[in-house]
Scaffold this motif. Structure first.
Motif, short mmCIF file in Angstrom:
data_model
loop_
_atom_site.label_atom_id
_atom_site.label_comp_id
_atom_site.label_asym_id
_atom_site.label_seq_id
_atom_site.Cartn_x
_atom_site.Cartn_y
_atom_site.Cartn_z
N LEU A 66 0.82 -1.21 0.00
CA LEU A 66 0.00 0.00 0.00
C LEU A 66 0.86 1.26 0.00
O LEU A 66 0.66 2.18 -0.80
CB LEU A 66 -0.92 0.01 1.22
N LEU A 67 1.84 1.31 0.89
CA LEU A 67 2.68 2.49 1.01
C LEU A 67 3.53 2.72 -0.25
O LEU A 67 3.66 3.85 -0.73
CB LEU A 67 3.59 2.38 2.24
N LEU A 68 4.09 1.63 -0.78
CA LEU A 68 4.91 1.76 -1.99
C LEU A 68 4.05 2.17 -3.19
O LEU A 68 4.48 2.97 -4.03
CB LEU A 68 5.63 0.45 -2.28
N SER A 69 2.83 1.63 -3.27
CA SER A 69 1.94 1.97 -4.37
C SER A 69 1.52 3.44 -4.29
O SER A 69 1.45 4.14 -5.31
CB SER A 69 0.70 1.07 -4.36
N LEU A 70 1.23 3.92 -3.08
CA LEU A 70 0.87 5.33 -2.90
C LEU A 70 2.05 6.23 -3.25
O LEU A 70 1.89 7.28 -3.88
CB LEU A 70 0.43 5.57 -1.45
N SER A 71 3.25 5.81 -2.85
CA SER A 71 4.45 6.59 -3.16
C SER A 71 4.67 6.68 -4.66
O SER A 71 4.98 7.75 -5.20
CB SER A 71 5.67 5.96 -2.49
N ALA A 72 4.49 5.55 -5.36
CA ALA A 72 4.69 5.53 -6.81
C ALA A 72 3.69 6.45 -7.50
O ALA A 72 4.04 7.18 -8.44
CB ALA A 72 4.55 4.10 -7.33
N GLN A 73 2.43 6.43 -7.04
CA GLN A 73 1.43 7.28 -7.67
C GLN A 73 1.70 8.75 -7.39
O GLN A 73 1.54 9.60 -8.28
CB GLN A 73 0.02 6.90 -7.20
N CYS A 74 2.13 9.07 -6.17
CA CYS A 74 2.44 10.47 -5.84
C CYS A 74 3.62 10.97 -6.68
O CYS A 74 3.62 12.12 -7.13
CB CYS A 74 2.75 10.61 -4.36
#
Length: 286
Positions: free
Chosen positions: A157-165
């Motif tokens: 979740l955190l890595l996916s949010l970081s990638a999208q940001c």
């Protein structure tokens, strides 16, 4: 904006997760926790303050609450307000940094996440959160493998949010650069009788796209921005030359004198001739 940075090669420890649904209008209570919390808005709004910084959690946004930091709701919430939540602990070596330029934080092997952000395709993250909550129920029952799965879920979740940001930031920077290039091109060519399509062809972009980024930056469409430049130049010519109104209209790029006069009156609340006469008297009195 504050950002958290942590080594994504290290493990993240999951603590607990769930979905909150408000059954009354009480604001979020004042709390200071000893771990991180990820909040993902699902429906309606929840206004939160973290260490003096205010955000509105709603569908399509996420917020990270920091450990040992006061956070609380600033207003009553609507009944039915809902968000996902997850408590977790980051690996040693993480840090929190305040900056207006997150690119300076980029390091190989580091995940960078803003304290608060808008996200796209939030339904994907709703599914991930729901799967993590299902595994958490097994973990609470003593299933050791479920804890490992939950650790992996919050990391994903955190890595996916970081990638999208990061992708959103890159797109934003590209739009900013394109908008700056567009405004400079319009400044140079505005009085040449150009159209929005001329600008799009010169810069190799779709006219609608250029209008979109310009409106986001200035509040004006491409045509409105063009006319604004032309009218400013027309005012300069009215005050500093003896050219007729008709001559000035054509010189600044208008093919229709009546349209020029209509726009000028709408913008300045006086006709071009009245503007010239009024400012001429001001210059004389000085």
């Amino acid at each position: 904006m504050h950002y958290i940075c942590f080594d994504y090669n290290k493990n993240i420890s999951f603590s607990s997760a769930g979905r909150f649904i408000s059954h009354n209008s009480q604001p979020h209570p004042k709390r200071i926790l000893n771990n991180f919390v990820l909040l993902l808005g699902y429906s309606k709004e929840c206004k939160l303050n973290q260490d003096g910084r205010e955000y509105v959690l709603k569908k399509g946004t996420f917020q990270i609450l920091f450990p040992d930091t006061l956070h609380y709701g600033t207003e009553p919430v609507s009944i039915g307000q809902s968000h996902f939540w997850c408590h977790f602990t980051l690996p040693d070596g993480f840090f929190i940094k305040e900056t207006d330029n997150p690119e300076v934080l980029e390091k190989n092997g580091f995940c960078i996440l803003p304290e608060f952000s808008q996200i796209n395709n939030c339904e994907k993250f709703f599914v991930l959160f729901s799967q993590m909550i299902d595994e958490a129920e097994k973990m609470y029952e003593g299933n050791e493998l479920a804890k490992v799965i939950c650790d992996s879920c919050i990391k994903i979740l955190l890595l996916s949010l970081s990638a999208q940001c990061s992708k959103n930031l890159l797109n934003s920077n590209k739009k900013h650069a394109t908008c700056a290039k567009l405004k400079e091109w319009l400044r140079i060519h505005a009085c040449d009788g150009i159209t929005a399509c001329d600008a799009a062809n010169a810069l190799n972009y779709n006219p609608d796209y250029l209008t979109q980024i310009l409106k986001s930056d200035t509040g004006m469409t491409l045509c409105e921005y063009l006319n604004d430049i032309r009218l400013k130049e027309a005012k300069n010519l009215l005050l500093n030359t003896n050219r007729t109104v008709s001559e000035i209209a054509y010189q600044v790029g208008f093919s229709d004198e009546k349209y020029f006069m209509k726009l000028f009156k709408r913008k300045e609340n006086v006709t071009p001739t009245q503007y010239r006469n009024a400012h001429f008297r001001i210059h004389l009195n000085r």
